[in-house]
Design an enzyme around this catalytic site. Structure first.
Site, PDB file in Angstrom:
ATOM      1  NE  ARG A 174      -3.744  -1.951   2.389  1.00 15.29           N
ATOM      2  CZ  ARG A 174      -4.710  -1.761   3.378  1.00 15.29           C
ATOM      3  NH1 ARG A 174      -4.269  -2.307   4.697  1.00 15.29           N
ATOM      4  NH2 ARG A 174      -5.819  -3.615   3.552  1.00 15.29           N
TER       5      ARG A 174
ATOM      6  NE  ARG B 235      -7.447   4.898   2.834  1.00 17.05           N
ATOM      7  CZ  ARG B 235      -8.487   3.884   3.507  1.00 17.05           C
ATOM      8  NH1 ARG B 235      -9.534   4.113   3.994  1.00 17.05           N
ATOM      9  NH2 ARG B 235      -7.761   2.125   3.468  1.00 17.05           N
TER      10      ARG B 235
ATOM     11  NE  ARG C 223      -9.802   6.655  -5.732  1.00 11.45           N
ATOM     12  CZ  ARG C 223      -9.956   6.129  -5.344  1.00 11.45           C
ATOM     13  NH1 ARG C 223      -9.160   5.145  -4.164  1.00 11.45           N
ATOM     14  NH2 ARG C 223     -11.028   6.224  -4.739  1.00 11.45           N
TER      15      ARG C 223
ATOM     16  CG  ASP D  60      -9.054  -3.781  -4.720  1.00 11.90           C
ATOM     17  OD1 ASP D  60      -8.638  -3.377  -3.608  1.00 11.90           O
ATOM     18  OD2 ASP D  60      -9.780  -5.091  -3.897  1.00 11.90           O
TER      19      ASP D  60
ATOM     20  CE1 TYR E 290     -13.442  -8.538   1.314  1.00 18.77           C
ATOM     21  CE2 TYR E 290     -11.519  -9.935   0.834  1.00 18.77           C
ATOM     22  CZ  TYR E 290     -12.411  -8.537   1.177  1.00 18.77           C
ATOM     23  OH  TYR E 290     -10.918  -7.734   2.044  1.00 18.77           O
TER      24      TYR E 290
END
Length: 419
Positions: free
Chosen positions: A102, A106, A115, A151, A226
């Site tokens: 990552r 962010r 973004r 992702d 998921y």
């Protein structure tokens, strides 16, 4: 102004002149962070090559294919002699290579800016945006490898699964997969389904030069979790109920997902990935016997499917201290370790013949610079006897991490380990 100059200008606007200079040195050096941005001022000379093309010594082999060859099987790739790939091959390195899971995310203000107003999945399908985001931490931090911005649910979306990534929640599946009839919704993935990935790799490999680009995919168990849960889960109750209650359906589900995952990795390798990482984010929820019986075969299938390309394969899971032994048997060349197990102990559990990756606790970066350096030294000391080591965090960069803390950490590891 060319694409590279545009990105340098954006770097200057976001970070100021120091990182603009770093970005320019990186670009001038053909995308080799070690030429400027990522090396400490006192790093010292680089060690002469002792392995690899044209050097004495035997050939390193990955997955039965000579790692001296490019994926096309002809000439060594531009990235071949990078510190990152040398560490993956367990060869001598000029310094311990560093990258962060990552790292493009962010924690970076420039990431948040580009973004704005764009959903996560939409971002993953825009090659120019993917290129810019993937390059941001290379320009800013001087890391030794880029990791493709995407992702793990992208291939599921690409084959028609109705899902979205909800802010603050994560992937949410509209209709969970829990019956045999549901398996029909998991069709094969083709390169045409993810043509935007191929285009983004074309742009990135041109920009990165000799800096390796890591491709990645979600492991079958995590994707299954998921799909079965319908989203993130703390206890994975539906997943385990299916695994225990209908083991044949579970095996068929993971086998189907292994094929989809392998196809996604093949697209990335053929487009230019220098290495690939299989993320098994949720597999730490399992006991070793359950992992070995119900998950390991699918992970083995993925790694075997891409073995012939000769690129390093990395396997990482969270909370997997008790699973390091069987994970080491899955077929990866590098095993990622989270922060809960010291690297020397992890090496004992994984067994010989593997490089390790990790494993600073991401929360350490919120401490003082002195404390960060001390904890980084603990990681490096524990890695001193390893066959190969890639410095990373024990999980992804936390969103509120100070980017300067990451830059300082890269410089520190490079300086401390310069040979």
């Amino acid at each position: 102004m060319g694409g590279r100059d545009v990105r340098i200008a954006r770097c200057a606007a976001a970070h100021g002149p120091r990182r603009e200079d770093a970005a320019r040195r990186w670009a001038t050096a053909g995308g080799r962070p070690g030429a400027g941005a990522g090396r400490g001022a006192n790093a010292g000379p680089r060690r002469a090559r002792t392995h690899g093309p044209g050097a004495a010594g035997g050939r390193a082999r990955l997955g039965g294919v000579s790692a001296n060859l490019s994926p096309a099987g002809k000439q060594p790739t531009a990235t071949y002699d990078s510190a990152f790939l040398r560490a993956c091959r367990r060869e001598p390195v000029p310094h311990t290579p560093v990258w962060f899971m990552r790292q493009a995310g962010r924690s970076l203000p420039e990431y948040r800016k580009v973004r704005e107003g764009i959903g996560m999945l939409d971002s993953c399908m825009r090659p120019e945006l993917v290129t810019e985001i993937t390059l941001q931490p290379v320009h800013r931090h001087g890391v030794d490898a880029a990791i493709y911005f995407s992702d793990i649910v992208v291939p599921l979306k690409a084959i028609g699964i109705d899902l979205d990534i909800k802010p603050g929640i994560g992937p949410v599946v509209e209709r969970p997969i829990r019956t045999r009839a549901d398996l029909a919704r998991l069709r094969d993935l083709t390169p045409e389904d993810v043509s935007y990935v191929t285009e983004a790799y074309r742009l990135l490999t041109r920009e990165l030069g000799a800096t390796p680009l890591i491709g990645f995919a979600g492991a079958p168990f995590t994707l299954a979790s998921y799909l079965v849960e319908g989203g993130p889960s703390r206890n994975h109750e539906h997943t385990k109920a299916l695994m225990y209650g209908d083991p044949q359906l579970w095996a068929d589900l993971l086998d189907r997902l292994a094929d989809i995952t392998a196809a996604f990795l093949k697209v990335q390798i053929e487009a230019g990935a220098s290495a690939v990482q299989l993320f098994d984010s949720w597999v730490g929820a399992l006991a070793p016997a359950d992992y070995r019986r119900s998950v390991l075969p699918a992970s083995v299938k993925v790694f075997e499917a891409v073995a012939g390309y000769g690129v390093p394969r990395i396997h990482f899971g969270v909370g997997t201290g008790e699973l390091l032994g069987p994970m080491g048997e899955a077929g990866a060349d590098v095993v990622g370790v989270d922060w809960r197990v010291p690297l020397d102990e992890a090496a004992r559990r994984v067994g010989p013949g593997k490089a390790l990756q990790g494993n600073l606790d991401p929360a350490v970066l919120f401490a003082t610079p002195e404390a960060v350096r001390a904890k980084a030294r603990e990681v490096l000391d524990a890695a001193a006897g390893l066959e190969g080591h890639i410095f990373n965090l024990g999980h992804g960069v936390l969103p509120s991490t100070d980017p300067d803390a990451l830059t300082r950490l890269v410089d520190h590891v490079h300086t401390e380990t310069a040979r």
